[in-house]
Write an enzyme that holds these catalytic residues in place. Structure first.
Site, PDB file in Angstrom:
ATOM      1  N   ARG A  36      -5.135   8.995   3.542  1.00 42.71           N
ATOM      2  CA  ARG A  36      -6.480   9.265   4.054  1.00 42.71           C
ATOM      3  C   ARG A  36      -7.093  10.465   3.322  1.00 42.71           C
ATOM      4  O   ARG A  36      -8.272  10.440   2.955  1.00 42.71           O
ATOM      5  CB  ARG A  36      -6.425   9.527   5.566  1.00 42.71           C
ATOM      6  CG  ARG A  36      -6.178   8.264   6.399  1.00 42.71           C
ATOM      7  CD  ARG A  36      -5.732   8.606   7.813  1.00 42.71           C
ATOM      8  NE  ARG A  36      -5.700   7.444   8.689  1.00 42.71           N
ATOM      9  CZ  ARG A  36      -4.701   6.558   8.707  1.00 42.71           C
ATOM     10  NH1 ARG A  36      -3.661   6.713   7.898  1.00 42.71           N
ATOM     11  NH2 ARG A  36      -4.732   5.526   9.534  1.00 42.71           N
ATOM     12  N   GLY A  74       0.231  -1.802   1.893  1.00 38.65           N
ATOM     13  CA  GLY A  74      -0.834  -2.291   2.766  1.00 38.65           C
ATOM     14  C   GLY A  74      -1.930  -1.278   2.997  1.00 38.65           C
ATOM     15  O   GLY A  74      -3.119  -1.608   2.996  1.00 38.65           O
ATOM     16  N   SER A  98      -5.261  -0.510  12.868  1.00 36.38           N
ATOM     17  CA  SER A  98      -6.099   0.692  12.798  1.00 36.38           C
ATOM     18  C   SER A  98      -6.505   1.003  11.367  1.00 36.38           C
ATOM     19  O   SER A  98      -7.483   1.721  11.137  1.00 36.38           O
ATOM     20  CB  SER A  98      -5.343   1.888  13.390  1.00 36.38           C
ATOM     21  OG  SER A  98      -4.182   2.165  12.624  1.00 36.38           O
ATOM     22  N   ASP A 134       4.965   2.422  14.537  1.00 36.31           N
ATOM     23  CA  ASP A 134       5.933   2.703  13.475  1.00 36.31           C
ATOM     24  C   ASP A 134       7.225   3.327  13.993  1.00 36.31           C
ATOM     25  O   ASP A 134       8.196   3.449  13.245  1.00 36.31           O
ATOM     26  CB  ASP A 134       5.313   3.608  12.408  1.00 36.31           C
ATOM     27  CG  ASP A 134       4.334   2.855  11.510  1.00 36.31           C
ATOM     28  OD1 ASP A 134       4.388   1.613  11.488  1.00 36.31           O
ATOM     29  OD2 ASP A 134       3.509   3.511  10.847  1.00 36.31           O
TER      30      ASP A 134
END
Length: 411
Positions: free
Chosen positions: A27, A70, A145, A288
Site C-alpha cells: 500500500r 494477488g 478487501s 490470514d
C-alpha cells in the site's frame, strides 16, 4: 525440493527480526508513487509480492507479469487504470484463475477502460489508462478487501472522488482501515460512516515513511511457543498500536497459553499455560491468521469452530480444502459447512506413517505447518518450502536461529 524440519533440543529462546509488513509495504508503495514522492519507502518487505510491486513501479515496460502476487495484481490494475497509456498485466496459471471481475467492473464504472484478454472475469487484462471521472459505486461487503483498497487509494485522484457503498456484511474491516490510515499518512483523509466510505478529490503529499514488522509473520512464532509449551521469543519491530488487523493474534494466542509483553523494540512472548478447552472465533477480520490457528489448535487437541473464512476459498489456493487434506495426513478430520466455517470436534483418523505436507503454491501452508515439528519426534516434511518467499523469505534461516534443524530432503 522438500525440507525436513526437526524441533530444537532445548526450550525455544531466540530474538527474531521479523520481515516488514507486506500489507503495509504494498500500500505504501502505491501511495508513495501517487504522491510523486522523492523519497524511498524505508524497511520494505523483502518478499515476492513487494519485490514485484517495486519492479513494476520502477519499470518502463507496458507489459507486466506479477506471478502469483494477488495484492500486486489488484493494486496495479487500479493504479494503471489512471496512468495514461496502454498496459497489459498477467500472472501465473493460478493467477489466471483468480477472479478479478468485481474490481474491473467497479473501475470501468468509475471511468476506466479495462478489457479481458482471455477468460471473462479473470486476468490477463488490457488496460487503457486515462483520467478517471469517479462518482458513486456499490460493492458487496464480502469481497476481498484488496479490491476495495485498490479503488480507495486512487479515489482522491478522480475528478469527482469516490463514494463507495458496501452492501451486506463487510469482511476484513481492519485491512480497509489500514488502507485509510495509510492514505491519511500521505495527506488524504476519508470518511467512513456506516457502510459508506467517501473520498473527496485531493492530492497526496510526499512523506518519509517506514514500514513496521509483520504481525501475520509473528503468528507462526506464537504458534511455536504454544506447541512447545515452554521458552520465550523476542520479536523485534512490532508495535502495540499497530494499523495491522493481525495484531489481534496477540490477544487470541493468550487463550492458547502465550503471553505478550510490549517492549521498546517489539514484543516478548512467553508460554504461561492456562489453555482454553475449546476455541470459537470469527476470523472475518483476520483471515490470514486462520491457517495458523487451525493447525495450532488441532495439534494441541483443542476442538475449534472458526467462522468468517469464505475468503480462504479464493486465496493462493482453496485454503479450506488444503487444510482439511493436510491435517488428515496427520490424523485430524476437519469439517466445513460450505458457509465459511471450518471446525474440528476431536475426530481422528489413522495418520500417514511418513506424511509430506503439500503447500499448494501457498506460503501460509508452509509457514503454519512447519511448527508441527515441535509435536512430532521425527519432525515434519514440507514440500516446496521455497513458497515462503512470498511473504517471509528468511523463515527457514530464522527457524535455524531458534534451534530448529532444517535439512533438504529428496522428494
Amino acid at each position: 525440493m522438500n525440507y525436513l524440519i526437526s524441533a530444537p533440543d532445548a526450550p525455544l529462546r531466540a530474538s527474531i527480526k521479523l520481515p516488514a509488513s507486506k500489507s503495509i509495504s504494498n500500500r505504501a508503495l502505491i501511495l508513495n508513487a501517487l504522491s510523486y514522492s522523492p523519497y524511498d519507502v524505508d524497511n520494505l518487505s523483502d518478499c515476492d509480492d513487494t519485490n514485484l510491486m517495486v519492479r513494476a513501479l520502477n519499470s518502463n515496460d507496458r507489459d507486466f507479469n506479477v506471478g502469483a502476487a494477488g495484492t500486486t495484481m489488484r493494486f496495479l490494475t487500479a493504479f494503471l487504470s489512471k496512468v495514461v497509456g496502454e498496459w497489459t498485466i498477467t500472472g501465473t496459471e493460478r493467477m489466471k484463475n483468480r477472479p478479478i471481475k468485481v474490481l474491473v467492473d467497479a473501475l470501468n464504472t468509475l471511468g476506466a477502460r479495462i478489457e479481458y484478454m482471455e477468460k471473462e472475469g479473470y486476468p490477463p487484462l488490457r488496460i487503457f489508462g486515462s483520467a478517471l471521472q469517479g462518482g458513486e459505486i456499490a460493492l458487496p461487503g464480502n469481497v476481498s478487501s484488496q479490491y476495495i483498497s485498490a479503488i480507495l487509494m486512487i479515489a482522491p485522484l478522480m475528478e469527482k472522488g469516490v463514494t463507495l457503498r458496501l452492501e451486506g456484511d463487510i469482511i476484513s474491516k481492519p485491512y480497509i482501515r489500514l488502507t485509510l490510515g495509510l492514505m491519511e499518512c500521505f495527506g488524504v483523509k476519508a470518511s467512513w460512516t456506516g457502510n459508506t466510505i467517501r473520498v473527496l478529490p485531493g492530492e497526496y503529499k510526499p512523506v518519509r515513511f517506514q514500514v513496521e514488522s509483520d504481525w501475520s509473520a509473528a503468528s507462526y512464532w506464537y504458534e511455536m511457543l504454544a506447541l512447545s509449551k515452554g521458552g520465550e521469543i523476542q520479536l523485534r519491530g512490532l508495535f502495540k498500536h499497530s494499523l495491522q488487523g493481525d495484531a489481534a493474534g496477540a490477544r487470541l494466542f493468550a487463550r492458547l497459553g502465550v503471553s505478550t509483553t510490549y517492549t521498546r523494540d517489539g514484543v516478548l512472548l512467553r508460554y504461561i499455560g492456562d489453555v482454553c478447552d475449546k476455541l470459537v472465533y470469527n476470523f472475518v477480520d483476520e483471515p490470514d491468521l486462520a491457517q495458523t490457528f487451525v493447525v495450532c489448535c488441532a495439534l494441541l487437541n483443542i476442538p475449534f469452530r472458526f467462522s468468517g473464512l469464505r475468503s480462504l476459498r479464493i486465496k493462493e489456493t482453496d485454503r479450506i480444502e488444503a487444510l482439511k487434506a493436510e491435517l488428515r495426513k496427520l490424523g485430524y478430520v476437519l469439517t466445513d459447512s460450505g458457509e465459511g466455517v471450518l471446525a474440528w470436534t476431536g475426530e481422528r483418523c489413522e495418520p500417514e506413517t511418513n506424511p509430506v505436507i503439500a503447500t499448494y503454491e501457498d506460503h501460509r501452508m508452509a509457514l503454519s505447518f512447519a511448527p508441527a515439528a515441535l509435536t512430532r519426534p521425527g519432525g515434519i516434511v514440507i514440500a516446496h518450502p521455497e513458497v515462503v518467499s512470498k511473504s517471509y523469505p528468511r523463515y527457514w534461516e530464522d527457524l535455524r536461529t531458534a534451534g530448529f534443524s532444517v535439512r533438504e530432503r529428496d522428494m
